[in-house]
Design an enzyme around this catalytic site. Sequence first.
Site, short mmCIF file in Angstrom:
data_model
loop_
_atom_site.label_atom_id
_atom_site.label_comp_id
_atom_site.label_asym_id
_atom_site.label_seq_id
_atom_site.Cartn_x
_atom_site.Cartn_y
_atom_site.Cartn_z
N SER A 65 0.86 -1.19 0.00
CA SER A 65 0.00 0.00 0.00
C SER A 65 0.89 1.22 0.00
CB SER A 65 -0.96 -0.01 1.19
OG SER A 65 -0.25 -0.20 2.40
N GLU A 93 1.14 5.51 0.70
CA GLU A 93 0.52 6.66 1.37
C GLU A 93 0.87 7.97 0.66
OE1 GLU A 93 0.62 6.64 5.69
OE2 GLU A 93 1.17 8.77 5.65
N ASP A 105 -2.11 14.83 15.56
CA ASP A 105 -1.37 15.72 16.46
C ASP A 105 -2.08 17.05 16.52
OD1 ASP A 105 0.80 14.16 17.35
OD2 ASP A 105 1.67 14.28 15.35
N PHE A 138 11.50 14.41 10.14
CA PHE A 138 10.35 13.50 10.33
C PHE A 138 10.64 12.56 11.51
CE2 PHE A 138 8.92 13.32 5.56
CZ PHE A 138 8.29 14.54 5.71
N HIS A 168 3.56 -1.05 3.87
CA HIS A 168 2.94 0.24 3.58
C HIS A 168 4.08 1.23 3.36
CE1 HIS A 168 -0.24 3.31 3.95
NE2 HIS A 168 0.61 4.02 4.68
P1 FAD Z 1 -3.40 7.31 19.89
O1 FAD Z 1 -3.47 5.87 19.61
O2 FAD Z 1 -4.59 7.97 20.49
O3 FAD Z 1 -2.12 7.54 20.84
C1 FAD Z 1 -1.62 8.86 21.04
C2 FAD Z 1 -0.83 8.88 22.35
O4 FAD Z 1 -1.74 8.83 23.44
C3 FAD Z 1 0.12 7.69 22.56
O5 FAD Z 1 1.23 8.16 23.27
C4 FAD Z 1 -0.71 6.72 23.41
O6 FAD Z 1 0.11 5.85 24.18
C5 FAD Z 1 -1.47 7.70 24.28
N1 FAD Z 1 -2.79 7.21 24.73
C6 FAD Z 1 -3.70 6.50 24.03
N2 FAD Z 1 -4.80 6.26 24.80
C7 FAD Z 1 -4.57 6.87 26.00
C8 FAD Z 1 -5.32 7.01 27.20
N3 FAD Z 1 -6.55 6.48 27.32
N4 FAD Z 1 -4.77 7.71 28.22
C9 FAD Z 1 -3.53 8.26 28.12
N5 FAD Z 1 -2.76 8.16 26.98
C10 FAD Z 1 -3.29 7.48 25.94
N6 FAD Z 1 -1.16 12.25 11.76
C11 FAD Z 1 -1.99 13.13 11.14
O7 FAD Z 1 -2.21 14.23 11.65
N7 FAD Z 1 -2.60 12.81 9.96
C12 FAD Z 1 -2.41 11.62 9.35
O8 FAD Z 1 -2.99 11.37 8.29
C13 FAD Z 1 -1.56 10.67 9.97
N8 FAD Z 1 -1.37 9.44 9.45
C14 FAD Z 1 -0.60 8.51 10.12
C15 FAD Z 1 -0.50 7.22 9.60
C16 FAD Z 1 0.24 6.24 10.25
C17 FAD Z 1 0.33 4.85 9.67
C18 FAD Z 1 0.93 6.57 11.47
C19 FAD Z 1 1.75 5.55 12.18
C20 FAD Z 1 0.82 7.86 11.99
C21 FAD Z 1 0.05 8.83 11.34
N9 FAD Z 1 -0.11 10.12 11.85
C22 FAD Z 1 -0.93 11.04 11.21
C23 FAD Z 1 0.57 10.52 13.07
C24 FAD Z 1 -0.34 10.32 14.30
O9 FAD Z 1 -1.50 11.07 14.19
C25 FAD Z 1 0.46 10.76 15.53
O10 FAD Z 1 1.47 9.83 15.79
C26 FAD Z 1 -0.37 11.04 16.76
O11 FAD Z 1 0.46 11.67 17.72
C27 FAD Z 1 -0.95 9.79 17.42
O12 FAD Z 1 -1.98 9.27 16.72
P2 FAD Z 1 -2.59 7.82 17.12
O13 FAD Z 1 -3.75 7.59 16.29
O14 FAD Z 1 -1.53 6.82 17.16
O15 FAD Z 1 -3.04 8.18 18.64
#
Ligand code: FAD
Length: 278
Positions: free
Chosen positions: A8, A10, A101, A208, A258
Amino acid sequence: MANLPPLSFEFYPPQTQEGVNKLKHTAKELNKYKPDFFSVTFGAGGSTKERTLDAVFELSNSDFNVAPHISCISSSKVEIKELLDQYKSKKINHLVALRGDNPSGAINSGEFNYANELVRFIKLEMGDAFKIDVAAYPEVHPESESAKQDFINFKNKVEAGADSAITQFFFNVDAYFKFIEECQKSSINIPIVPGIMPIYNSKQLIRFANNCGAEIPRWLRFKLEDYADDLDSLREFGVDFISELSETLIQNGVPGIHFYTINYSKTLSKIIKNISQS
Ligand code: FAD
């Protein structure tokens, strides 16, 4: 591509007409490798919402399988539901669900705190209309208080209904294999697809990696610095290194790869040609 696992690619949503044309060309080139899907990122706090939608529909209208990224931070449930309805009405059935973020300096005024809440919401509102990918961090998410807690948080996303995961990019394969081992021990059985970043530009890659917590091994950092101003040699080295990294992953039976493309196809095409010959 008979010997390759599903691939895939991105993309990010382009800002200009020139960027749109480039994306269409890149997608056409990469489609030669019969990818499972293309994904399109979603800017922090919804900052690229319109552009993401445009890029997703542009690609899906060209009959490509597309998985839009959705990030939930700073969003209301109504806004997310509208987006989901739009995608469903256009027959999009695959999403990458993220927290995202915080846009710098912005206060999180949204109704979601973490990605597991978004996954649960999608399941609740849309049932099985979408296959849901989530993010995984073999080298631990940079905001996490501990590796253990980060893993528990990852598991929460799986329990909320994630169907598969894509990892942050990494250069240490051991981190990925350890993460897979930990998932197996915790009965997490969804596919965890390694996310691989080809080497296009030293400064950009270091930036990055610093932002997302991907470790650049000391020897690699020195190489990147040595090649800094010599893009041709950097990319040649990068193609060899990323091809070897991908081959190691494939030999160990990964469920897919990916690739983060930054909307480029040339470097990636060389890598894919290398790995399909190995
Ligand atoms: P989460 O899974 O919510 O985790 C975020 C943080 O919070 C982690 O440190 C986790 O341990 C912590 N956490 C989770 N649940 C809890 C809880 N209940 N209490 C306390 N802490 C908690 N960013 C963008 O803006 N746009 C994109 O399109 C994008 N695409 C991405 C694609 C991939 C494949 C990856 C790996 C990352 C991508 N990102 C993108 C980056 C991502 O949004 C950031 O890494 C962001 O900081 C975390 O997103 P997440 O969905 O992993 O968050």
